[in-house]
Write an enzyme that holds these catalytic residues in place. Structure first.
Site, short mmCIF file in Angstrom:
data_model
loop_
_atom_site.label_atom_id
_atom_site.label_comp_id
_atom_site.label_asym_id
_atom_site.label_seq_id
_atom_site.Cartn_x
_atom_site.Cartn_y
_atom_site.Cartn_z
N GLY A 70 34.98 45.67 39.33
CA GLY A 70 34.75 44.31 38.86
C GLY A 70 35.79 43.89 37.84
O GLY A 70 36.82 44.55 37.70
N ASN A 71 35.54 42.80 37.17
CA ASN A 71 36.44 42.36 36.11
C ASN A 71 35.63 41.75 34.98
O ASN A 71 34.41 41.63 35.07
CB ASN A 71 37.51 41.41 36.66
CG ASN A 71 36.91 40.14 37.20
OD1 ASN A 71 36.34 39.35 36.47
ND2 ASN A 71 37.02 39.95 38.52
#
Ligand code: CTP
Length: 394
Positions: free
Chosen positions: A205-206
């Site tokens: 993810g980020n």
């Protein structure tokens, strides 16, 4: 216009009360009928006689002693909309917690229509966990917050906490009562960071929180637009927004591409993964099996997909850069956008998770315009103003 609309103006005790005389005048100029409630401390900052002269009716100040048996329910039934300006930290706390210990809070509690709140307080009070908790509660209850702005405050201080000027407050009221500047405009917004599964538990993810994209969607809805928000985040939004919850880049691409043909403006704020693991394990990867050999494959470029559609909407991209926003100029010309909003996510007041942002607007011809640090909601407001100007001139 607000012709014939009945607006109840709640004034609580802050220096910004001096702006309320202008606010009342603007509302009346636009055709509204205005009645006012002043809290006990509001009178220290604004004379009741001033409001009486502007609105044509003496402000209500107390439950008791007047002609009415039940002033809070009568006023709540009378009003089409309640606006509270300035809203002090104490008034916001009362509203957020459903107290009814003064005429203003009791009236709001008895009211079922739209409530607009324009906070005003010192920065420390605004940023305190308690006030921010109350802001979240008010947002979740569907209360419409306007501001606060950043700027000079009472006592020579400076920072977020200054009450918005009367104009944006009136704009919001008009949007809520049906005459919004974006009424009839169909808008698509993407928000949040995508999550690319590795196995049923883990993902790549980020750090995107979805706050900027959500602010863009909420601001458009407040201006009367029909908004669809495709998001990975779970943040409170107004009831009028159509939310499509997604997780991966593929899901976001499918939703955005399907919807983009039917909107006038698409603002793609989401931080989309550029690559995903080629395979997703059906069961959790085990430590004993050793480090996984993750083979990555590209995800679709959602923005490019929209830009290449037959009749693309007015298209705005966002670019999160690290260190400088120079590379974003290349993206503005290559990605087929009408505007690119670039920000350096390494700056302290900018980017992921925080409530402020400092952005640079870049046009496809490379011309750029750096905006100051603002709250994300203010960035959204200024962005919609700019989009309206650009669309009107093409
Ligand atoms: N974007 C997209 N689909 C992707 C990646 C990005 O639609 N798979 C969109 C984002 O929503 C954003 C814009 O493209 O509006 C710019 O994102 P960014 O990650 O900065 O662009 P990239 O082309 O991926 O460039 P970089 O090499 O810097 O990652």
């Amino acid at each position: 216009m607000l012709t014939g609309r009945r607006i109840l103006l709640g004034v609580s005790g802050g220096v910004a009360a001096f702006k309320v005389a202008y606010l009342a005048r603007r509302l009346i100029e636009r055709g509204a009928q205005v009645r006012a409630i002043m809290t006990s401390s509001a009178g220290e900052f604004l004379g009741a006689q001033t409001l009486a002269a502007i609105t044509g009716t003496a402000p209500y100040e107390d439950f008791f002693g007047g002609e009415s048996v039940s002033p809070h329910t009568e006023l709540a039934r009378w009003a089409d909309l309640i606006v509270i300006a300035p809203a002090t930290a104490a008034t916001m706390a009362r509203l957020a917690n459903g107290l009814s210990d003064d005429l203003l809070s009791a009236t709001v509690l008895a009211f079922t229509g739209p409530v607009v709140v324009a906070p005003a307080m010192h920065t420390e009070m605004w940023e305190s966990p308690a006030t921010q908790r109350n802001v979240s509660l008010l947002n979740a209850d569907g209360v419409h917050l306007v501001g606060p702005e950043s700027g000079p405050l009472a006592g020579g201080d400076e920072g977020p906490g200054r009450m918005s000027e009367p104009e944006p407050i009136v704009d919001r009221i008009e949007a809520l009562l049906g005459g919004g500047s974006m009424a009839g405009t169909r808008v698509l917004v993407s928000a949040g960071g995508t999550r690319e599964p590795i196995d049923p538990v883990r993902y790549l993810g980020n750090r995107s929180s979805g706050k900027m994209g959500t602010a863009v969607a909420v601001e458009a809805a407040a201006r009367g637009a029909a908004v669809t928000l495709v998001t990975t985040a779970d943040l409170p939004v107004s009831d009028s927004i159509d939310v499509v919850q997604v997780e991966t880049a593929d899901e976001m691409a499918e939703a955005v591409w399907k919807l983009a043909g039917g909107v006038d403006v698409a603002v793609l704020v989401a931080a989309v993964a550029d690559f995903k693991p080629q395979d997703r394990a059906d069961t959790t990867l085990r430590r004993a099996s050793g480090p996984p050999d993750l083979k990555m494959v590209p995800t679709p470029d959602i923005l490019a997909g929209v830009a290449s559609q037959e009749n693309p909407p007015f298209l705005v991209g966002f670019a999160a850069e690290t260190g400088s926003v120079e590379q974003a100029a290349e993206k503005a010309s290559s990605k087929g956008v009408d505007l690119l909003v670039a920000n350096d996510v390494t700056l302290p007041d900018s980017g992921f998770g925080v409530d402020t942002n400092q952005v640079t607007i870049i046009r496809p011809n490379g011309a750029s315009d750096g905006w100051p640090v603002m709250r994300k909601r203010q960035v959204a407001a200024r962005l919609w103003d700019l989009i309206a100007e650009e669309r009107a001139s093409t």
